[in-house]
Design an enzyme around this catalytic site. Sequence first.
Site, PDB file in Angstrom:
ATOM      1  CG  HIS A 364      17.792   1.533  -3.954  1.00 49.45           C
ATOM      2  ND1 HIS A 364      18.555   0.784  -4.823  1.00 49.45           N
ATOM      3  CD2 HIS A 364      16.528   1.428  -4.386  1.00 49.45           C
ATOM      4  CE1 HIS A 364      17.784   0.267  -5.748  1.00 49.45           C
ATOM      5  NE2 HIS A 364      16.536   0.641  -5.514  1.00 49.45           N
ATOM      6  CE  LYS A 555      33.137   4.862  -4.057  1.00 50.23           C
ATOM      7  NZ  LYS A 555      32.300   3.703  -4.242  1.00 50.23           N
ATOM      8  NE  ARG A 556      26.038  13.043  -6.169  1.00 54.75           N
ATOM      9  CZ  ARG A 556      24.821  13.488  -6.419  1.00 54.75           C
ATOM     10  NH1 ARG A 556      24.121  12.994  -7.425  1.00 54.75           N
ATOM     11  NH2 ARG A 556      24.303  14.456  -5.696  1.00 54.75           N
ATOM     12  CE  LYS A 561      28.214   7.423  -2.268  1.00 52.94           C
ATOM     13  NZ  LYS A 561      27.901   6.060  -2.753  1.00 52.94           N
ATOM     14  CB  THR A 663      26.503  -0.707  -8.925  1.00 54.40           C
ATOM     15  OG1 THR A 663      26.273   0.704  -8.873  1.00 54.40           O
ATOM     16  CG2 THR A 663      25.271  -1.420  -8.423  1.00 54.40           C
ATOM     17  CE  LYS A 667      28.409   0.377 -12.791  1.00 56.11           C
ATOM     18  NZ  LYS A 667      27.807   1.663 -12.417  1.00 56.11           N
TER      19      LYS A 667
HETATM   20  C1  26Y Z   1      14.593  11.211  -1.646  1.00 53.00           C
HETATM   21  C2  26Y Z   1      15.970  11.704  -1.907  1.00 53.00           C
HETATM   22  C3  26Y Z   1      16.640  12.308  -0.707  1.00 53.00           C
HETATM   23  C4  26Y Z   1      16.829  10.622  -2.473  1.00 53.00           C
HETATM   24  C5  26Y Z   1      17.223  10.736  -3.782  1.00 53.00           C
HETATM   25  C6  26Y Z   1      18.053   9.793  -4.329  1.00 53.00           C
HETATM   26  C7  26Y Z   1      17.235   9.544  -1.723  1.00 53.00           C
HETATM   27  C8  26Y Z   1      18.080   8.592  -2.274  1.00 53.00           C
HETATM   28  C9  26Y Z   1      18.495   8.711  -3.596  1.00 53.00           C
HETATM   29  C10 26Y Z   1      19.408   7.758  -4.214  1.00 53.00           C
HETATM   30  C11 26Y Z   1      19.898   6.705  -3.585  1.00 53.00           C
HETATM   31  C12 26Y Z   1      20.892   5.820  -4.215  1.00 53.00           C
HETATM   32  O1  26Y Z   1      21.361   6.043  -5.327  1.00 53.00           O
HETATM   33  N1  26Y Z   1      21.268   4.747  -3.520  1.00 53.00           N
HETATM   34  C13 26Y Z   1      22.264   3.819  -4.020  1.00 53.00           C
HETATM   35  O2  26Y Z   1      21.598   2.780  -4.711  1.00 53.00           O
HETATM   36  C14 26Y Z   1      22.514   1.891  -5.317  1.00 53.00           C
HETATM   37  C15 26Y Z   1      21.721   0.893  -6.124  1.00 53.00           C
HETATM   38  O3  26Y Z   1      21.042   0.029  -5.303  1.00 53.00           O
HETATM   39  C16 26Y Z   1      23.399   1.238  -4.267  1.00 53.00           C
HETATM   40  O4  26Y Z   1      24.357   0.445  -4.933  1.00 53.00           O
HETATM   41  C17 26Y Z   1      24.099   2.285  -3.417  1.00 53.00           C
HETATM   42  O5  26Y Z   1      24.802   1.650  -2.358  1.00 53.00           O
HETATM   43  C18 26Y Z   1      23.077   3.253  -2.859  1.00 53.00           C
HETATM   44  O6  26Y Z   1      23.734   4.311  -2.171  1.00 53.00           O
END
Ligand code: 26Y
Length: 825
Positions: A364, A555-556, A561, A663, A667
């Site tokens: 992701h 968004k975050r 971003k 995502t 929406k």
């Molecule tokens: C391991 C830790 C540092 C970590 C914790 C959470 C690393 C990543 C995440 C979360 C990542 C995340 O939310 N990624 C998002 O996933 C969405 C669903 O696929 C995407 O639409 C989005 O672009 C992406 O930033």
Amino acid sequence: MPPRLRHTQKDSTEKALKGSILDHLAHSLGKTYEERAPRSLATSLALSLRDRLVDRMLETRARFRAAGAKRMYYLSIEYLLGRCIGNNVCNMRLDEHVDKILSDLGVTIDEMRELERDPALGNGGLGRLAACFLDSLATMHLPGYGYGIHYEYGLFKQVIEKGRQVEKPDYWMADGMPLQLERRDQAVLVPIYGRVEDHYFPDGSFLPTWVDWEDIVGVPYDVPIVGFGGKTVVLLRLFAAKASESFDMQIFDQGDYIKSIHQKVYSELVSKILYPSESISFGRELRLVQEYFLVFCSIRDITRRFLKQNRNIDEFPNYVAIQLNDTHPALSVAELMRVFVDERRLPWERAWELTNRTLAFTNHTLMPESLEMWPVELMQKVLPRHLQIIYEINRRFLQQVELTFPGDVNRLRRMSVIEETPVKQVRMANLAVVGSHSVNGVSALHSELVKTRLFPDYHALWPKKFNNKTNGITPRRWLYKANPSLATLISDALGEGWVTDLDQLRGLEPLADDPAFADAVAKVKRGNKALLAHYIVSTTGITVSPDAAFDIQAKRIHEYKRQLLNLMGIILQYLRIVEDGIVPPSPAVYVFAGKAAPGYFEAKEIIRLILAVGQTINRDKRAADLLKVVFAADYRVSVAEKLVPAADISEQISTAGTEASGTGNMKFSLNGALTVGTLDGANIEIRQAVGPENFYLFGLTTPEVEDMLSRGAYNPWDYHAAHPEIRRVLDALSAGRFTPGDPGAFHWLHDKLLSPNERYLHLADFMAYVRTKDDMLRDYADTRAWTAKSILNTARMGVFSSDRTIAQYAREIWDIHPVPPEDAK
Ligand code: 26Y
């Protein structure tokens, strides 16, 4: 689609539900009819729904069993479910009944809705995606289950104090969680720590044995997830960590009572809190323990269910598919091997084949700082046997690489699951790729970058492993429920089929120019904006007009971003109004929403700047009817449900090549907002789907960005010199225009934006962004043309239903098939 209920049926459903609510009020909550208050009625309603959900859950389980169906298990460290009661009511098609019953009982559904807290067991996109997937699995009658952690504290609550973000704990279970079912009888004992001893079988073969481990208990909580139509109920099983009685007793017997209590407290820490992303340092033992806890509990549960059916272990991958939601559950590779080799005594090669055929992995994120790496030393302490297995996996894997690419030492170093320097670490992404038969990205562009940028060596070795599954969103929550007025309009025009077959929205295309329909759509949007305006004034005190263009970035908060790019554009617009007397073509309300990770300094500063700029602009009479800036605090699913239906403009402006998919972009567009966006993530596919004329594109492309960064050719000063607009905005920032009491407050930002090391190229894209936004506001003034574009966005977004995404996973990765009930075939 369920047949329309006949009147008698309808009456009896309603009567039974009302009876059940009153019964729970009395017998579960101990309240008299006179004591009914919105909160106790909400709990009684939830308990009544749960009764019905449990019935359907048992029926669903029996149906899947009878079919001998292969199941898919989705392992995710996060789930962002959002409020559940209303969603269940919608999906069970009980909306009208519940409205009627509640009004009989003297409360309104709106009043009750706001009482339910969002279970925020996730950070953002990845967790929300998992929740949308569960909705699609259930709606499509697919045998799929979610596994996760029952955190006691969800993602922190964001409050704004003195112009800054402050984090507060989110004790989401404060009012109980009436929909979940505790399953103490299915608790799992989780071994951890200890050491490995070398033992040998009588025939001399090696038998490594994990000894002196401690244990934690995982208690499952089941959250029923009902599909649209109310027939199939799948489960989200969340594990909570509890101290093990046996372990307590052991220390207790040694006479160390205090130590035994310490141990108990430590065990229960494991599921205490969800880590906010970014602030995870991969030295943090508790996080590693969490990931292992999820993996162990899930795999124990999965294997127990499989073994109950008395099937040969060789059949495992024919009945079980496991999807790893990013690398957080990547220890599954080692744990499955441990189960097959140590517990089932399978030869390594056979165990490896079964593991590989079972597991699939979704990536992701491309951000290097998010790639998980755990120090070998820490893993040795926490999971000695797993580390040993990982080393053996790696040894055999590197042998294979050496055969394919003889003598290529650098390649071996890059592909190794273990990073050697500066300290030895386990590369979780490599582990996941080596152990899985499928690796997918989450948008077409991202999946290409996964192959070319992230895992080029793996792609060269196993080209067929890599594939794309573009993300999607559930139309149930994100249109049917979040935007009831638009949903009704659509259903009146097309029938209700679109709710489970979103491509049917195409039927709206011919209506884009129909004046009556367009007027109705415009009226719905205005109504949604009025609701949001009401929410904004009541939560922030800022008055905004529903006649202005609502421009939203939710968004975050993250540098990539580029909330800053948006803010720079707003500052320019403001200066043009107050200094040049230029009136923009339409008044605009800019709404920002999003949390910053607590340890992420820049992100927190961006929030502070948004608030400071907002305060200056909102107070300035010269801009009063033209421009407003709002920061909506504590962004979460229930806030998104208010923002999404009210947006005219959706900001999707990440630097090309940084946002895996997005995502939120889906929406907003589904709900008729027009996107201003870069060629990044799923934006590219959205633009293709809705038509380039209905999407406002700007900015550098991924190859242009890559080229600029790799050549070190980005020189922000060139843009500074070339464009007075850029100088104007940066000068305002460095002069402290928005922080009168503290003029140097944002000087660092001025410097940062002008640094050649600024990775997100704000200044390179700024002028193109400003021009595109100018075009948009001009176009917005022509309501008829704008509404037509808005309708075409809605009409053409069908492909972004998570039903489509899940159907592709089911067919191309999991090999699972729908098992619908008789009356839904
Ligand atoms: C391991 C830790 C540092 C970590 C914790 C959470 C690393 C990543 C995440 C979360 C990542 C995340 O939310 N990624 C998002 O996933 C969405 C669903 O696929 C995407 O639409 C989005 O672009 C992406 O930033």
